[in-house]
Design a protein around this motif. Structure first.
Motif, PDB file in Angstrom:
ATOM      1  N   ALA A  32      31.883  41.135  32.135  1.00 19.08           N
ATOM      2  CA  ALA A  32      33.205  41.692  31.886  1.00 19.08           C
ATOM      3  C   ALA A  32      34.134  40.623  31.332  1.00 19.08           C
ATOM      4  O   ALA A  32      33.866  39.420  31.447  1.00 19.08           O
ATOM      5  N   VAL A  33      35.230  41.081  30.748  1.00 21.14           N
ATOM      6  CA  VAL A  33      36.342  40.209  30.371  1.00 21.14           C
ATOM      7  C   VAL A  33      37.573  40.792  31.045  1.00 21.14           C
ATOM      8  O   VAL A  33      38.078  41.849  30.638  1.00 21.14           O
ATOM      9  N   GLY A  34      38.037  40.135  32.106  1.00 22.17           N
ATOM     10  CA  GLY A  34      39.058  40.750  32.931  1.00 22.17           C
ATOM     11  C   GLY A  34      38.485  42.037  33.507  1.00 22.17           C
ATOM     12  O   GLY A  34      37.334  42.087  33.942  1.00 22.17           O
ATOM     13  N   PRO A  35      39.245  43.145  33.474  1.00 24.02           N
ATOM     14  CA  PRO A  35      38.728  44.409  33.997  1.00 24.02           C
ATOM     15  C   PRO A  35      37.925  45.201  32.968  1.00 24.02           C
ATOM     16  O   PRO A  35      37.443  46.294  33.282  1.00 24.02           O
ATOM     17  N   LYS A 173      48.988  53.560  30.843  1.00 21.10           N
ATOM     18  CA  LYS A 173      48.979  53.081  32.225  1.00 21.10           C
ATOM     19  C   LYS A 173      47.970  51.950  32.421  1.00 21.10           C
ATOM     20  O   LYS A 173      46.891  51.961  31.812  1.00 21.10           O
ATOM     21  N   THR A 174      48.321  51.017  33.291  1.00 21.25           N
ATOM     22  CA  THR A 174      47.385  49.977  33.708  1.00 21.25           C
ATOM     23  C   THR A 174      47.468  49.832  35.231  1.00 21.25           C
ATOM     24  O   THR A 174      48.485  50.171  35.843  1.00 21.25           O
ATOM     25  N   TYR A 175      46.370  49.310  35.811  1.00 22.00           N
ATOM     26  CA  TYR A 175      46.313  49.153  37.257  1.00 22.00           C
ATOM     27  C   TYR A 175      46.088  47.700  37.659  1.00 22.00           C
ATOM     28  O   TYR A 175      45.892  47.404  38.843  1.00 22.00           O
ATOM     29  N   SER A 176      46.091  46.824  36.690  1.00 22.75           N
ATOM     30  CA  SER A 176      46.032  45.379  36.908  1.00 22.75           C
ATOM     31  C   SER A 176      46.585  44.751  35.641  1.00 22.75           C
ATOM     32  O   SER A 176      46.880  45.456  34.661  1.00 22.75           O
ATOM     33  N   GLU A 177      46.732  43.440  35.625  1.00 25.67           N
ATOM     34  CA  GLU A 177      47.233  42.799  34.403  1.00 25.67           C
ATOM     35  C   GLU A 177      46.104  42.758  33.377  1.00 25.67           C
ATOM     36  O   GLU A 177      45.041  42.178  33.609  1.00 25.67           O
ATOM     37  N   GLU A 200      41.417  36.128  31.715  1.00 25.16           N
ATOM     38  CA  GLU A 200      40.224  36.047  30.879  1.00 25.16           C
ATOM     39  C   GLU A 200      40.535  36.650  29.519  1.00 25.16           C
ATOM     40  O   GLU A 200      41.365  37.561  29.405  1.00 25.16           O
ATOM     41  N   CYS A 201      39.860  36.158  28.484  1.00 26.54           N
ATOM     42  CA  CYS A 201      40.253  36.539  27.133  1.00 26.54           C
ATOM     43  C   CYS A 201      39.050  36.551  26.201  1.00 26.54           C
ATOM     44  O   CYS A 201      38.137  35.721  26.329  1.00 26.54           O
ATOM     45  N   GLY A 248      41.575  41.357  27.252  1.00 31.18           N
ATOM     46  CA  GLY A 248      41.194  40.699  28.494  1.00 31.18           C
ATOM     47  C   GLY A 248      42.137  41.065  29.621  1.00 31.18           C
ATOM     48  O   GLY A 248      42.769  42.121  29.618  1.00 31.18           O
ATOM     49  N   GLY A 249      42.248  40.166  30.604  1.00 29.90           N
ATOM     50  CA  GLY A 249      43.126  40.428  31.731  1.00 29.90           C
ATOM     51  C   GLY A 249      42.763  39.572  32.925  1.00 29.90           C
ATOM     52  O   GLY A 249      41.935  38.652  32.833  1.00 29.90           O
ATOM     53  N   GLU A 250      43.380  39.896  34.042  1.00 31.73           N
ATOM     54  CA  GLU A 250      43.099  39.117  35.252  1.00 31.73           C
ATOM     55  C   GLU A 250      41.665  39.386  35.711  1.00 31.73           C
ATOM     56  O   GLU A 250      41.138  40.487  35.528  1.00 31.73           O
ATOM     57  N   PRO A 251      41.001  38.382  36.270  1.00 32.55           N
ATOM     58  CA  PRO A 251      39.614  38.565  36.699  1.00 32.55           C
ATOM     59  C   PRO A 251      39.478  39.711  37.699  1.00 32.55           C
ATOM     60  O   PRO A 251      40.338  39.903  38.560  1.00 32.55           O
TER      61      PRO A 251
END
Length: 288
Positions: A32-35, A173-177, A200-201, A248-251
């Motif tokens: 994965a990359v972030g979520p 909508k998003t549920y994490s960064e 992560e990117c 990407g996003g937060e792990p």
């Protein structure tokens, strides 16, 4: 300091009906990359019999535990699901569907004129465990609803498909960064983006080869960046504009267990997802 490139990956081709698809996530050495746990690149294809937007139903399938995000680069794409949602988006638009506790859906590339080109991307965004049991939702995002920024020095544009860029926020909508940006870089132009710390990117270039942090990348390849460094230096050596997707996003720190169209947090939850699907709990699609 330029962000360090860990991996460049070309994906694996597979067929979906008459379409050829390059599967870039998950990769050989990364889940994965972030979520974001899944990325399919639908190669450009000529629509030969796309005069209707209503799918035949032969490709209808379930999802659970994720949100799907389909982004159309060329052509049109229709959506139908078992919660009664249906819509059509055109080039520059997106469809977001939170599968949550389970849903059936179907998508169809189409055109009102034979010979048009269809070209798209689909991301799967892993939901936090607490959101996987929520009711499904759907949102069609028309092209003019996606915020677009002008880059400095007339270098091009940046569309905020998901997440935020500075004070500009996507309506999805998003549920994490998390984030997905579509950058269109003008001929012979360059742009440097400072990546957010602790996210992560990755970068994806669907067609023409560009330079990213001094490394050539293009032709449906994904670049995975490491944690070291901050800058993403994008350079277009061509005499026409090019497309670059950054995402990407937060792990995602919870367990990831994926099988078929389901992404959950344990094998027991995968078994439940399949059992409830076979019991018909995800509903049926009413095509009209």
């Amino acid at each position: 300091m330029k962000k360090v490139i860990e991996t460049i990956y070309g994906g694996v081709n597979s067929s979906v009906g008459d379409m050829l698809v390059n599967r870039l996530l998950p990769g050989q050495s990364f889940k994965a990359v972030g979520p974001i746990v899944f990325l399919d690149h639908v190669y450009p294809v000529t629509i030969k019999d796309g005069t209707t937007s209503i799918p035949t139903g032969e490709f209808a399938h379930p999802h659970r535990g994720i949100a799907t995000f389909s982004y159309v680069l060329n052509g049109q794409l229709s959506h139908y699901d078992s919660k009664g949602n249906h819509d059509v988006i055109s080039a520059g638009g997106a469809q977001w569907m939170k599968a949550g506790s389970g849903i059936m859906h179907d998508e169809k590339p189409f055109s009102q004129l034979n010979g048009d080109i269809f070209h798209s991307l689909q991301f799967w965004i892993n939901l936090p465990a607490k959101n996987k049991s929520e009711q499904p939702e759907y949102m069609a995002v028309k092209p003019d609803a996606i915020p677009e920024l002008q880059l400095p020095e007339r270098a091009g544009t940046l569309r905020v498909l998901l997440g935020s860029f500075g004070t500009t926020v996507s309506p999805v909508k998003t549920y994490s960064e998390q984030f997905i940006y579509h950058i269109k870089l003008c001929p012979k132009a360059s742009f440097t983006l400072q990546a957010k710390a602790n996210l992560e990117c990755a970068a994806f270039v669907p067609a023409c080869e560009v330079m990213i942090n001094g490394t050539p990348a293009g032709n449906s390849k994904i670049i995975i960046f490491g944690q070291h460094g901050d800058d993403l230096v994008l350079e277009n050596p061509h005499i026409k504009s090019v497309d670059i997707l950054l995402f990407g996003g937060e792990p995602y720190t919870e367990e990831i267990v994926s099988q078929g169209p389901f992404v959950m947090n344990s094998h027991a939850e995968i078994a439940t997802a399949y059992r409830e699907f076979f019991e018909g709990k995800y509903g049926t699609i009413a095509y009209r």
